[in-house]
Design a protein around this motif. Sequence first.
Motif, PDB file in Angstrom:
ATOM      1  N   VAL A   1      37.328  53.004  62.903  1.00  0.00           N
ATOM      2  CA  VAL A   1      36.646  53.679  61.797  1.00  0.00           C
ATOM      3  C   VAL A   1      36.023  54.983  62.282  1.00  0.00           C
ATOM      4  O   VAL A   1      36.134  56.030  61.624  1.00  0.00           O
ATOM      5  CB  VAL A   1      35.569  52.762  61.180  1.00  0.00           C
ATOM      6  CG1 VAL A   1      34.766  53.517  60.115  1.00  0.00           C
ATOM      7  CG2 VAL A   1      36.200  51.520  60.574  1.00  0.00           C
ATOM      8  N   ALA A   2      35.375  54.946  63.446  1.00  0.00           N
ATOM      9  CA  ALA A   2      34.757  56.159  63.992  1.00  0.00           C
ATOM     10  C   ALA A   2      35.800  57.232  64.271  1.00  0.00           C
ATOM     11  O   ALA A   2      35.570  58.432  64.027  1.00  0.00           O
ATOM     12  CB  ALA A   2      33.989  55.816  65.271  1.00  0.00           C
ATOM     13  N   LEU A   3      36.965  56.817  64.786  1.00  0.00           N
ATOM     14  CA  LEU A   3      38.038  57.781  65.051  1.00  0.00           C
ATOM     15  C   LEU A   3      38.518  58.418  63.757  1.00  0.00           C
ATOM     16  O   LEU A   3      38.662  59.642  63.663  1.00  0.00           O
ATOM     17  CB  LEU A   3      39.198  57.070  65.759  1.00  0.00           C
ATOM     18  CG  LEU A   3      40.432  57.946  66.025  1.00  0.00           C
ATOM     19  CD1 LEU A   3      40.116  59.011  67.064  1.00  0.00           C
ATOM     20  CD2 LEU A   3      41.615  57.095  66.483  1.00  0.00           C
ATOM     21  N   ARG A   4      38.764  57.595  62.731  1.00  0.00           N
ATOM     22  CA  ARG A   4      39.262  58.136  61.461  1.00  0.00           C
ATOM     23  C   ARG A   4      38.228  59.070  60.824  1.00  0.00           C
ATOM     24  O   ARG A   4      38.589  60.095  60.244  1.00  0.00           O
ATOM     25  CB  ARG A   4      39.622  56.994  60.509  1.00  0.00           C
ATOM     26  CG  ARG A   4      40.822  56.178  60.954  1.00  0.00           C
ATOM     27  CD  ARG A   4      41.365  55.312  59.841  1.00  0.00           C
ATOM     28  NE  ARG A   4      40.417  54.301  59.402  1.00  0.00           N
ATOM     29  CZ  ARG A   4      40.370  53.054  59.863  1.00  0.00           C
ATOM     30  NH1 ARG A   4      41.235  52.676  60.804  1.00  0.00           N
ATOM     31  NH2 ARG A   4      39.491  52.193  59.406  1.00  0.00           N
ATOM     32  N   LYS A   5      36.955  58.714  60.929  1.00  0.00           N
ATOM     33  CA  LYS A   5      35.894  59.576  60.379  1.00  0.00           C
ATOM     34  C   LYS A   5      35.930  60.943  61.053  1.00  0.00           C
ATOM     35  O   LYS A   5      35.879  61.990  60.378  1.00  0.00           O
ATOM     36  CB  LYS A   5      34.536  58.914  60.576  1.00  0.00           C
ATOM     37  CG  LYS A   5      33.348  59.680  60.003  1.00  0.00           C
ATOM     38  CD  LYS A   5      32.069  58.879  60.181  1.00  0.00           C
ATOM     39  CE  LYS A   5      30.895  59.533  59.465  1.00  0.00           C
ATOM     40  NZ  LYS A   5      30.537  60.840  60.048  1.00  0.00           N
TER      41      LYS A   5
ATOM     42  N   ASP B   1      41.916  60.350  70.199  1.00  0.00           N
ATOM     43  CA  ASP B   1      40.656  61.040  70.455  1.00  0.00           C
ATOM     44  C   ASP B   1      40.882  62.200  71.430  1.00  0.00           C
ATOM     45  O   ASP B   1      40.434  63.333  71.200  1.00  0.00           O
ATOM     46  CB  ASP B   1      39.649  60.042  71.022  1.00  0.00           C
ATOM     47  CG  ASP B   1      38.263  60.649  71.271  1.00  0.00           C
ATOM     48  OD1 ASP B   1      38.134  61.881  71.247  1.00  0.00           O
ATOM     49  OD2 ASP B   1      37.324  59.868  71.502  1.00  0.00           O
ATOM     50  N   TYR B   2      41.593  61.922  72.523  1.00  0.00           N
ATOM     51  CA  TYR B   2      41.851  62.949  73.521  1.00  0.00           C
ATOM     52  C   TYR B   2      42.563  64.153  72.898  1.00  0.00           C
ATOM     53  O   TYR B   2      42.192  65.317  73.126  1.00  0.00           O
ATOM     54  CB  TYR B   2      42.701  62.374  74.650  1.00  0.00           C
ATOM     55  CG  TYR B   2      43.010  63.357  75.762  1.00  0.00           C
ATOM     56  CD1 TYR B   2      42.197  63.433  76.891  1.00  0.00           C
ATOM     57  CD2 TYR B   2      44.099  64.219  75.677  1.00  0.00           C
ATOM     58  CE1 TYR B   2      42.461  64.341  77.905  1.00  0.00           C
ATOM     59  CE2 TYR B   2      44.373  65.126  76.679  1.00  0.00           C
ATOM     60  CZ  TYR B   2      43.557  65.190  77.789  1.00  0.00           C
ATOM     61  OH  TYR B   2      43.815  66.107  78.786  1.00  0.00           O
TER      62      TYR B   2
ATOM     63  N   PHE C   1      34.814  60.763  76.155  1.00  0.00           N
ATOM     64  CA  PHE C   1      35.424  60.579  74.845  1.00  0.00           C
ATOM     65  C   PHE C   1      34.347  60.506  73.764  1.00  0.00           C
ATOM     66  O   PHE C   1      33.292  59.883  73.954  1.00  0.00           O
ATOM     67  CB  PHE C   1      36.268  59.299  74.811  1.00  0.00           C
ATOM     68  CG  PHE C   1      37.535  59.388  75.608  1.00  0.00           C
ATOM     69  CD1 PHE C   1      38.662  59.979  75.064  1.00  0.00           C
ATOM     70  CD2 PHE C   1      37.593  58.903  76.906  1.00  0.00           C
ATOM     71  CE1 PHE C   1      39.834  60.064  75.808  1.00  0.00           C
ATOM     72  CE2 PHE C   1      38.749  58.993  77.650  1.00  0.00           C
ATOM     73  CZ  PHE C   1      39.880  59.579  77.097  1.00  0.00           C
ATOM     74  N   GLN C   2      34.643  61.096  72.626  1.00  0.00           N
ATOM     75  CA  GLN C   2      33.697  61.042  71.513  1.00  0.00           C
ATOM     76  C   GLN C   2      33.643  59.641  70.920  1.00  0.00           C
ATOM     77  O   GLN C   2      32.590  59.168  70.502  1.00  0.00           O
ATOM     78  CB  GLN C   2      34.087  62.058  70.434  1.00  0.00           C
ATOM     79  CG  GLN C   2      33.115  62.128  69.268  1.00  0.00           C
ATOM     80  CD  GLN C   2      33.442  63.276  68.329  1.00  0.00           C
ATOM     81  OE1 GLN C   2      34.005  64.285  68.735  1.00  0.00           O
ATOM     82  NE2 GLN C   2      33.095  63.124  67.066  1.00  0.00           N
ATOM     83  N   VAL C   3      34.801  58.956  70.872  1.00  0.00           N
ATOM     84  CA  VAL C   3      34.875  57.593  70.354  1.00  0.00           C
ATOM     85  C   VAL C   3      34.939  56.631  71.533  1.00  0.00           C
ATOM     86  O   VAL C   3      35.809  56.752  72.396  1.00  0.00           O
ATOM     87  CB  VAL C   3      36.110  57.404  69.452  1.00  0.00           C
ATOM     88  CG1 VAL C   3      36.211  55.961  68.970  1.00  0.00           C
ATOM     89  CG2 VAL C   3      36.055  58.357  68.261  1.00  0.00           C
TER      90      VAL C   3
ATOM     91  N   SER D   1      44.140  51.955  74.000  1.00  0.00           N
ATOM     92  CA  SER D   1      44.842  53.164  74.427  1.00  0.00           C
ATOM     93  C   SER D   1      45.174  54.074  73.257  1.00  0.00           C
ATOM     94  O   SER D   1      45.057  55.300  73.371  1.00  0.00           O
ATOM     95  CB  SER D   1      46.118  52.780  75.187  1.00  0.00           C
ATOM     96  OG  SER D   1      47.017  52.091  74.349  1.00  0.00           O
ATOM     97  N   GLU D   2      45.599  53.500  72.114  1.00  0.00           N
ATOM     98  CA  GLU D   2      45.984  54.362  70.996  1.00  0.00           C
ATOM     99  C   GLU D   2      44.788  55.122  70.444  1.00  0.00           C
ATOM    100  O   GLU D   2      44.905  56.279  70.015  1.00  0.00           O
ATOM    101  CB  GLU D   2      46.691  53.556  69.891  1.00  0.00           C
ATOM    102  CG  GLU D   2      45.819  52.570  69.135  1.00  0.00           C
ATOM    103  CD  GLU D   2      45.839  51.185  69.738  1.00  0.00           C
ATOM    104  OE1 GLU D   2      45.664  50.216  68.992  1.00  0.00           O
ATOM    105  OE2 GLU D   2      46.027  51.074  70.970  1.00  0.00           O
TER     106      GLU D   2
END
Length: 841
Positions: free
Chosen positions: A350-354, A321-322, A308-310, A315-316
Amino acid sequence: MLDSDTKRRIDTCRDILVGKVPDPKSQVEQITIALIYKFMDDMDAETIDLGGTPTFFTKEFERYRWAKLVAPGVSGQEMLNTYSEALTKMVENEGLPKLFRDIFRNAYLPYRDPETLRAFLREINSFTYDHSEKLGDAFEYLLSVLGSQGDAGQFRTPRHIIDFMVEIIDPKKTEVILDPACGTAGFLISAFKHILKQNSTGVVNGNGSSTEGDAAEQALESPMRYPGDMLQPEDRARLSRNIKGYDISPDMVRLSLVNLYLHGFADPKVEEYDTLTSEDKWTETADVILANPPFMSPKGGIKPHTKFQVQSKRSEVLFVDYIAEHLTPNGRAAIVVPEGIIFQSQSAYVALRKMLVENHLAAVISLPAGVFNPYSGVKTSILILDRAVAKASKHVAFFKVENDGFQLGAQRKAQKGSQLPKVKAELTAWMQAARGGAGEELESVFGYSVERKVIGEDGEFNLSGERYRPENDDQFEIPRVPIGEICTLNPPKREVRDLPSDTVVSFVPMADLREWDISFRPSETKALGEVGNSYTYFADNDVLLAKVTPCFENGKAGIAKDLESGIGFGSSEFYVLRTGEEVLPEWVYRCVTHEAFRAQAIPQMTGTGGLQRVPRTFVERFKIPLPPIEVQREIVAEIDGYQRVIDGARAVIENYRPHIPIDPEWGSDKLKNLIDTVTPPLKLQTEAYKAEGEIPIIDQSKELIAAWTNEVQGAIQPGKGLVIFGDHTCVVKFVDQPFVQGADGIKILKAKDGVLPRYLAYFLRAYPLPQDGYRRHFSKLKEWDIRLPSSDEQDEIVKELDAEQVIVDGNRDLIARFEKKIDAAINRVWGEAKVDEEAAA
């Protein structure tokens, strides 16, 4: 969508079985098998009606048809013999596909009572449907009864929301379509229906959606109603290969396989697969991904692999990410997400939203909080990912849906005015333009576009649309100014650093701020040298505003007055607003406790669990109306007059306690000898009262009865009256109408003969049990001596106290009226818009 009729029938089936099949899981299995059995016969009947040949009940198995099983004249014993035999023989039925035979492989009837079976099959027979969506509704409601869905954060996605998402994404016949948490395959079925409609002659428009009527009111149609006559055999073969689903639950996989088969998939591609921990399918991608993934991590946690990148164990976060990482270069996705994805401040969120904003995100659609009723009232949004849009456009679209075509109560009744068709049309047009490099402008009453660089300015990449809503300040008569321009937020402590360390200052814990009360009295003083660096500094006339839940939501704010040495320190969970010359503290206080401020602030709150906070940047940027200082003084003086009336009325309510003058001649007895305790099982099991509409619900945090609108089964009948006693707050309330117990820790007392329930309620309020810690224990209350006059004297006392209570309740009405006057005084300024003189002429 789960309708009340389906829910009632499932509940009735469980009630019928409970005497013979007490295990809830076994009940689920029996109901599921019966529903599928009937459904196969219904599908055969539909096929015959359309001129086709039945599939499931042919040759020697024709005698097991459901219609024959429940036909008039069949005796209970005949029904029992045929049904139990059919369950064991169905595995040999070559007319069934392998997946159906597997379902019936271990099926059996665990009881031999003809009357129970007759009642059960008759209730199953009352289910009417011509497609498998209601079968999915029924099965998933069974799982929700067992708690297996809610515990995992899985909630049934309403059919109209699924179709709305699919129509926006617009899957094509050549594309690979995936749901990595497919549940009952609702998204996959809707995508297939959409493609069939696209490729059927006679469809109204190209994307397969009708242009007539309210989308929420259109009948749920079987995908098989669309022939897909423009599809070639190779197209259908490709679709069968390309429509895929995964789920971690074998029960969900089983139902998905049945669902897909009944919609034309001879070999459905749904697998039991752990999307978050297994790497087996990591290299596979999809053109279209549709999902409502689980919102909650399991109690045992998740051990995700490292691809995974994040990096997260939520789970959400991992599912989003997936999905983002498994889209093809021009791939698209629609995902239902909880509010945490939108604004949580933890690094993983935050990393996911970015990542999404920079590479994937096209739009965010905010849904109403009640969309998932009756399973959950959770607030959700839909993320629309489109890699072509993200690459070509510098903007992201934000939409807010307030009417999805259904009321937001537990019953979700249909209503007119759904905004979904309009939002779908406007977003589709905007994304088409954005793929061509446009998309700067979005003219809509439901949405607007925001530059990606603006979303990332503060590093939070917050996806709450209200944060970026454009404001037309020219529309207001009274100018609106950001709070940060007229107030200093959290003045620096250096202002008092040079004072002697023995300077006495006020100390203000959060408890000193009262809810919805402009004034407060500091409860402590300290020497300046005793105050640590973690405390917030303020001075006389500064406005204090709680920034943390639930204090902010409950209106904890105030203006500092009469502080020791003019200086105060307090909780770090305060924002301190020091006003400039052009604004009064009282005006700022009224603005930051105004509903408009709170309504926009709450969606912006960040943090985890119960410690979410209003961001400082939101407070500084929020614009409040700023009339001239003289006008502020006039409004503040008017409000102060209203507030004095409210304070007086509130003092009456808070200080009033019924007084019963005790006559030494009266007898007494312990409470336990005067009452019977109504136990919770009565609440859960009785069916003595059932109604649809407003049913009172007792909440131990309130003395009053709050109205609860729902369909209620099992309300408590009061008989001669009941007394409610709350463990935590010692709320005592007499009740003389049917009600529902709405919280734990409430004792329901029924007075015995010779004791008026209303007298007992008044006595417990007049002479309450002393508090033990934070609780008043019922075990001790039972030993409390109750002074008991004659029935006639009890009646006279009750009449006198009832008259007093009318006066006290009148003060509550007075408070409500004058609070409306305060709101009206502020709204005269807050809501004034300029009048277009030409239009008015």
